[in-house]
Design a protein around this motif. Structure first.
Motif, PDB file in Angstrom:
ATOM      1  N   LEU A 277      -6.861   5.487  -7.259  1.00 28.95           N
ATOM      2  CA  LEU A 277      -7.538   6.749  -7.263  1.00 28.95           C
ATOM      3  C   LEU A 277      -8.984   6.704  -6.623  1.00 28.95           C
ATOM      4  N   ALA A 278      -9.748   5.622  -6.953  1.00 32.26           N
ATOM      5  CA  ALA A 278     -11.023   5.549  -6.226  1.00 32.26           C
ATOM      6  C   ALA A 278     -10.641   5.382  -4.781  1.00 32.26           C
ATOM      7  N   ASP A 279      -9.959   4.349  -4.357  1.00 32.28           N
ATOM      8  CA  ASP A 279      -9.780   4.167  -2.850  1.00 32.28           C
ATOM      9  C   ASP A 279      -9.495   5.293  -2.119  1.00 32.28           C
ATOM     10  N   ALA A 285     -12.137  11.052 -12.922  1.00 34.18           N
ATOM     11  CA  ALA A 285     -10.569  10.958 -13.495  1.00 34.18           C
ATOM     12  C   ALA A 285     -10.681  10.952 -14.932  1.00 34.18           C
ATOM     13  N   GLU A 286      -9.723  11.493 -15.790  1.00 33.62           N
ATOM     14  CA  GLU A 286      -9.642  11.867 -17.309  1.00 33.62           C
ATOM     15  C   GLU A 286      -8.209  10.781 -17.514  1.00 33.62           C
ATOM     16  N   LEU A 287      -8.466  10.013 -18.738  1.00 33.61           N
ATOM     17  CA  LEU A 287      -7.323   9.622 -19.197  1.00 33.61           C
ATOM     18  C   LEU A 287      -7.192  10.327 -20.447  1.00 33.61           C
ATOM     19  N   ARG A 288      -5.985  10.890 -20.663  1.00 28.15           N
ATOM     20  CA  ARG A 288      -5.501  11.851 -21.542  1.00 28.15           C
ATOM     21  C   ARG A 288      -4.699  10.898 -22.633  1.00 28.15           C
ATOM     22  N   CYS A 289      -5.065  10.507 -23.833  1.00 28.32           N
ATOM     23  CA  CYS A 289      -4.657   9.616 -24.686  1.00 28.32           C
ATOM     24  C   CYS A 289      -4.181  10.202 -26.203  1.00 28.32           C
ATOM     25  N   LEU A 317     -15.225   8.339 -15.306  1.00 27.08           N
ATOM     26  CA  LEU A 317     -14.125   8.134 -16.021  1.00 27.08           C
ATOM     27  C   LEU A 317     -14.449   8.389 -17.535  1.00 27.08           C
ATOM     28  N   LYS A 318     -13.215   9.390 -18.214  1.00 27.88           N
ATOM     29  CA  LYS A 318     -13.416   9.829 -19.473  1.00 27.88           C
ATOM     30  C   LYS A 318     -12.285   9.717 -20.186  1.00 27.88           C
ATOM     31  N   ILE A 319     -12.248   9.485 -21.346  1.00 23.12           N
ATOM     32  CA  ILE A 319     -11.029   9.349 -22.009  1.00 23.12           C
ATOM     33  C   ILE A 319     -11.146  10.624 -23.219  1.00 23.12           C
ATOM     34  N   THR A 320     -10.063  11.282 -23.073  1.00 23.12           N
ATOM     35  CA  THR A 320      -9.858  12.469 -24.104  1.00 23.12           C
ATOM     36  C   THR A 320      -8.578  12.514 -24.934  1.00 23.12           C
ATOM     37  N   LEU A 329      -2.918   9.928 -16.418  1.00 21.42           N
ATOM     38  CA  LEU A 329      -4.283   9.960 -15.965  1.00 21.42           C
ATOM     39  C   LEU A 329      -4.317  11.141 -15.153  1.00 21.42           C
ATOM     40  N   CYS A 330      -5.445  11.528 -15.089  1.00 24.07           N
ATOM     41  CA  CYS A 330      -5.559  12.999 -14.352  1.00 24.07           C
ATOM     42  C   CYS A 330      -6.548  12.560 -13.562  1.00 24.07           C
ATOM     43  N   PRO A 331      -6.689  13.230 -12.018  1.00 22.99           N
ATOM     44  CA  PRO A 331      -5.885  14.479 -11.885  1.00 22.99           C
ATOM     45  C   PRO A 331      -4.380  14.345 -11.338  1.00 22.99           C
TER      46      PRO A 331
END
Length: 338
Positions: A277-279, A285-289, A317-320, A329-331
């Motif tokens: 994603l970064a590349d 980005a959001e990590l939905r967990c 990066l955030k975790i929700t 992993l979003c988007p």
């Protein structure tokens, strides 16, 4: 389901592995029967009968016991089966103590699963550890167990003498190819009154650091789970005996080793996708967990989150939390393994 443990400490094993401080002593084999009876009686004072329960013989190489003693011990679990107190039996043993006669006895007494103390599938490592069996005997024993319709388990170790990363990887791959039903992973600890403690004192053995043990165990865990093998234990049970003052001399002991390893496995799985994603130019980005995976995803003291932020400072990066069963992993919203 509950496990009804029946300990037969080191009975049936004449070998002195370098990491073990239990020795076969006179009278211990006969004491195994009396001890088993006492343990079962104690469990039955509070355990509600249920065929989902399973009796498990722990601590020794069960099939290394004299056949008569094996029969007498299994007669105890036969009675539990007859009463409906349990529905199955499991045990552990050495790969070189498996043959058709022994397996016929286990089948007769409704043993469901046999765990093999494999430790490594590298013959040089097995020899250095004083195991007294070869990798070839592991393959033969596992094939015989399958032939008799028994479920199988393997117990593997990381941090053995002569066991480098290449050896760990090879063992993990070979063990995954066996497709056992269950597995356990144990980082080696230096325990007092063992040959390994002597080597450690002499400076000829250097234990893994906690970081090294977590990384190697996570590799083994990933390979096994990817092959459909259920890993039922990572790290030794932190009981009173193991944790007694002075018992552990050195090595990567942690009471939550399993959580550390599973957290590292998640990090390994997600890092390439975050890097991609970064590349590609993504800057957030959001990590939905799901809640049940939150602690593993973050890591101990949020070490995974810190690792990603240091590795990919350009990516916010955030975790929700989410209500689903998978990490997303979003988007990109790519489903990730549990």
């Amino acid at each position: 389901m509950s496990i009804l443990p029946i300990f037969i400490p080191h009975a049936g094993c004449p070998h002195q592995c370098i990491f073990c401080n239990q020795r076969a002593i006179s009278g211990q084999k006969t004491a195994a029967l009396a001890g088993a009876k006492a343990q079962i009686a104690r469990w039955l004072t509070w355990l509600r009968p249920d065929v989902r329960h399973e009796a498990a013989f722990y601590g020794g190489s069960f099939t290394g016991l004299p056949m008569e003693l094996q029969e007498r011990l299994l007669a105890l679990t036969d009675e539990l089966l007859r009463q409906g107190a349990i529905g199955s039996v499991r045990l552990s043993t050495r790969p070189d103590y498996i043959d058709e006669e022994r397996l016929a006895l286990l089948k007769e007494h409704q043993v469901r699963l046999v765990e093999l103390g494999v430790q490594s599938l590298d013959d040089a490592v097995l020899q250095a550890a004083g195991r007294g069996h070869s990798a070839g005997q592991v393959y033969h024993a596992h094939a015989l167990l399958r032939q008799f319709g028994l479920q199988t388990g393997v117990q593997l170790m990381v941090g053995l003498p002569l066991q480098d990363w290449r050896s760990v990887r090879r063992t993990a791959e070979l063990a995954a190819e066996l497709r056992p039903d269950v597995a356990r992973i144990y980082p080696v600890l230096v325990v007092k009154d063992t040959p390994l403690a002597v080597q450690y004192a002499a400076g000829s053995y250097v234990p893994l650091t906690l970081e090294e043990a977590v990384a190697q165990s996570a590799y083994v865990y990933e390979r096994l789970t990817a092959a459909g093998v259920k890993v039922i234990r990572i790290g030794l049970q932190p009981d009173e005996e193991l944790c007694a003052p002075g018992n552990i001399i050195a090595g990567p002991f942690h009471p939550s080793m399993g959580e550390l390893v599973k957290s590292r496995a998640l990090r390994s799985q997600l890092t390439p996708q975050l890097q991609s994603l970064a590349d590609s130019g993504v800057r957030a980005a959001e990590l939905r967990c799901p809640a049940r995976l939150q602690s593993k995803l973050r890591g101990l003291k949020s070490c995974n989150l810190q690792y990603w932020r240091q590795m990919l400072p350009q990516l916010t990066l955030k975790i929700t939390s989410c209500e689903g069963e998978e990490i997303e992993l979003c988007p990109s919203a790519v489903p990730l393994s549990r």
